[in-house]
Motif scaffolding. Structure first.
Motif, PDB file in Angstrom:
ATOM      1  N   SER A  98       0.863  -1.190   0.000  1.00 30.79           N
ATOM      2  CA  SER A  98       0.000   0.000   0.000  1.00 30.79           C
ATOM      3  C   SER A  98       0.896   1.236   0.000  1.00 30.79           C
ATOM      4  O   SER A  98       1.815   1.333   0.825  1.00 30.79           O
ATOM      5  CB  SER A  98      -0.871  -0.019   1.256  1.00 30.79           C
ATOM      6  OG  SER A  98      -1.273   1.296   1.589  1.00 30.79           O
ATOM      7  N   THR A  99       0.622   2.158  -0.908  1.00 30.53           N
ATOM      8  CA  THR A  99       1.448   3.385  -0.950  1.00 30.53           C
ATOM      9  C   THR A  99       1.268   4.184   0.355  1.00 30.53           C
ATOM     10  O   THR A  99       2.171   4.890   0.786  1.00 30.53           O
ATOM     11  CB  THR A  99       1.076   4.272  -2.151  1.00 30.53           C
ATOM     12  OG1 THR A  99      -0.332   4.542  -2.112  1.00 30.53           O
ATOM     13  CG2 THR A  99       1.444   3.627  -3.470  1.00 30.53           C
ATOM     14  N   LYS A 124      -2.087  -4.859  -1.364  1.00 29.96           N
ATOM     15  CA  LYS A 124      -3.029  -4.690  -0.245  1.00 29.96           C
ATOM     16  C   LYS A 124      -3.502  -3.249  -0.176  1.00 29.96           C
ATOM     17  O   LYS A 124      -3.416  -2.603   0.872  1.00 29.96           O
ATOM     18  CB  LYS A 124      -2.347  -5.081   1.066  1.00 29.96           C
ATOM     19  CG  LYS A 124      -2.100  -6.552   1.185  1.00 29.96           C
ATOM     20  CD  LYS A 124      -1.723  -6.968   2.580  1.00 29.96           C
ATOM     21  CE  LYS A 124      -1.536  -8.477   2.593  1.00 29.96           C
ATOM     22  NZ  LYS A 124      -0.526  -8.914   3.528  1.00 29.96           N
ATOM     23  N   TRP A 133      -8.681  -1.735  -1.783  1.00 29.49           N
ATOM     24  CA  TRP A 133      -8.751  -0.959  -3.025  1.00 29.49           C
ATOM     25  C   TRP A 133      -8.083  -1.789  -4.108  1.00 29.49           C
ATOM     26  O   TRP A 133      -6.877  -2.041  -4.049  1.00 29.49           O
ATOM     27  CB  TRP A 133      -8.059   0.399  -2.872  1.00 29.49           C
ATOM     28  CG  TRP A 133      -8.213   1.260  -4.115  1.00 29.49           C
ATOM     29  CD1 TRP A 133      -7.266   1.480  -5.079  1.00 29.49           C
ATOM     30  CD2 TRP A 133      -9.374   2.004  -4.512  1.00 29.49           C
ATOM     31  NE1 TRP A 133      -7.785   2.298  -6.054  1.00 29.49           N
ATOM     32  CE2 TRP A 133      -9.076   2.643  -5.729  1.00 29.49           C
ATOM     33  CE3 TRP A 133     -10.642   2.179  -3.960  1.00 29.49           C
ATOM     34  CZ2 TRP A 133      -9.991   3.449  -6.402  1.00 29.49           C
ATOM     35  CZ3 TRP A 133     -11.562   2.994  -4.642  1.00 29.49           C
ATOM     36  CH2 TRP A 133     -11.215   3.621  -5.843  1.00 29.49           C
ATOM     37  N   LYS A 193     -18.416   4.937  -9.236  1.00 32.05           N
ATOM     38  CA  LYS A 193     -17.200   5.329  -8.524  1.00 32.05           C
ATOM     39  C   LYS A 193     -15.959   5.234  -9.430  1.00 32.05           C
ATOM     40  O   LYS A 193     -15.696   4.213 -10.044  1.00 32.05           O
ATOM     41  CB  LYS A 193     -17.019   4.443  -7.290  1.00 32.05           C
ATOM     42  CG  LYS A 193     -15.791   4.798  -6.495  1.00 32.05           C
ATOM     43  CD  LYS A 193     -15.971   4.503  -5.033  1.00 32.05           C
ATOM     44  CE  LYS A 193     -14.653   4.616  -4.295  1.00 32.05           C
ATOM     45  NZ  LYS A 193     -14.806   4.473  -2.850  1.00 32.05           N
TER      46      LYS A 193
END
Ligand code: BTN
Length: 332
Positions: A98-99, A124, A133, A193
């Motif tokens: 995850s960033t 993740k 996400w 979205k």
């Protein structure tokens, strides 16, 4: 976690050969400039080609820049970026969990204000309310912005609302359909979205240490790139624009818009962005149901305040909420 970067000589060669007006460079000229062997230049050009750059060689062995790949490399993001401090330092990776996790670690290590973390994929990727996400490789923009705002922790959710305005403003430039914000921080095209925001805060005794603004944008996702559970409710900028979008260009536009909005936010909170918030979120006067992790509150929206809170007239009187899943029940 593999970083995505070019070596120093490739960076220099690229900077020279892509400078307008484009021309063909004899290899000896480049070797001279960098005081290296022609074989080193060849190696650098080969690395550029392997990274996706198109560099032609003519029969005389001269090299000419043709095109750059649409990859989220630091070099590409910085090339033509028009911001003062947002995105001026880029940490680019091929794949990460995850960033936002990496950005939080970098913030602890005092990375510069406005530094960004980007990745071509996330294993993740984190969403709001404990969701994930979906982050397929090279389809979207997976971005975290490191900020050290001088704000009280209670004002941090306002940053999510501000970011949603920046996203809506950027995405509007790509499509003809309606772009909206779904409070507090989803960006929708025609009701589906397209981008989401996960703002994570580190604070101690009422003082904000840093804020990580995580942004996921569906850019070139086709229908098949979405998992079945969101295929009906999600879309991408490219699908709606009916063309392949250059992610680097979209990212640069977003970073410019984000910087403008963030400077306003730092001065006066959400005050200077109220018009856009109200226009894009299209909720004022609407009767809504707010789901706060299972607790349902019904009411009529009267405002989104300077902290980004949703102001509802509920049967128990006016109340402010800074999180939750909002559904419009019926229009007034
Ligand atoms: C949501 O709509 O639930 C928020 C999604 C936020 C996703 C982005 S992708 C880049 C950054 N890193 C993460 O792990 N999450 C955010």
């Amino acid at each position: 976690m593999d970083s995505a970067s070019l070596n120093a000589l490739s960076e220099h060669v690229l900077a020279d050969i892509r400078r307008p007006p484009l021309r063909a460079f004899p290899i000896e000229e480049l070797a001279d400039v960098y005081s290296c062997e022609p074989s080193d230049v060849l190696f650098a050009i080969d690395s550029l080609r392997r990274a996706g750059y198109k560099v032609d060689a003519d029969p005389k062995g001269r090299f000419k820049f043709v095109s750059a790949p649409d990859l989220l490399l630091a070099t590409e993001i910085l090339y033509g970026l028009k911001t003062e401090f947002i995105g001026r330092r880029v940490y680019a990776y091929q794949s990460v969990q995850s960033t936002n996790i990496i950005a939080a670690q970098l913030a602890e290590a005092k990375a510069p204000d406005g530094a960004i973390v980007v990745a071509e994929s996330q294993s993740k990727g984190r969403g709001r309310l404990g969701r994930s996400w979906h982050s397929p490789e090279k389809k979207g923009i997976y971005l975290s912005i490191i900020l050290y705002p001088d704000i009280e922790p209670a004002a941090a959710p306002g940053l999510s609302v501000m970011t949603a305005v920046s996203l809506a403003g950027t995405i509007t430039g790509y499509v003809t359909k309606d772009v909206n914000i779904k409070w507090p921080n989803d960006c929708l095209i025609d009701g589906r979205k397209t981008a989401g925001i996960l703002t994570e805060l580190s604070a101690d005794r009422g003082k904000t240490n840093h804020v990580i603004v995580g942004v996921g944008i569906n850019v070139n996702h086709a229908r098949r790139d979405f998992p079945p559970e969101i295929v009906k409710t999600a879309t991408s900028v490219g699908r709606e624009a009916k063309r392949e979008i250059r992610r680097v260009e979209l990212l640069q536009k977003f970073l410019s818009q984000f910087e403008k909005d963030y400077l306003k936010f730092r001065k006066g909170g959400l005050k200077g962005l109220r018009k856009q918030i109200v226009a894009y979120s299209n909720l004022i006067g609407k009767q809504v149901r707010l789901d706060m992790s299972g607790q349902i509150i019904s009411g009529t929206v009267t405002d989104i305040d300077d902290y980004g809170n949703l102001v509802l007239i509920t049967p128990a009187g006016p109340r402010r909420f800074n999180a939750g899943e909002v559904t419009v029940v019926k229009s007034k």
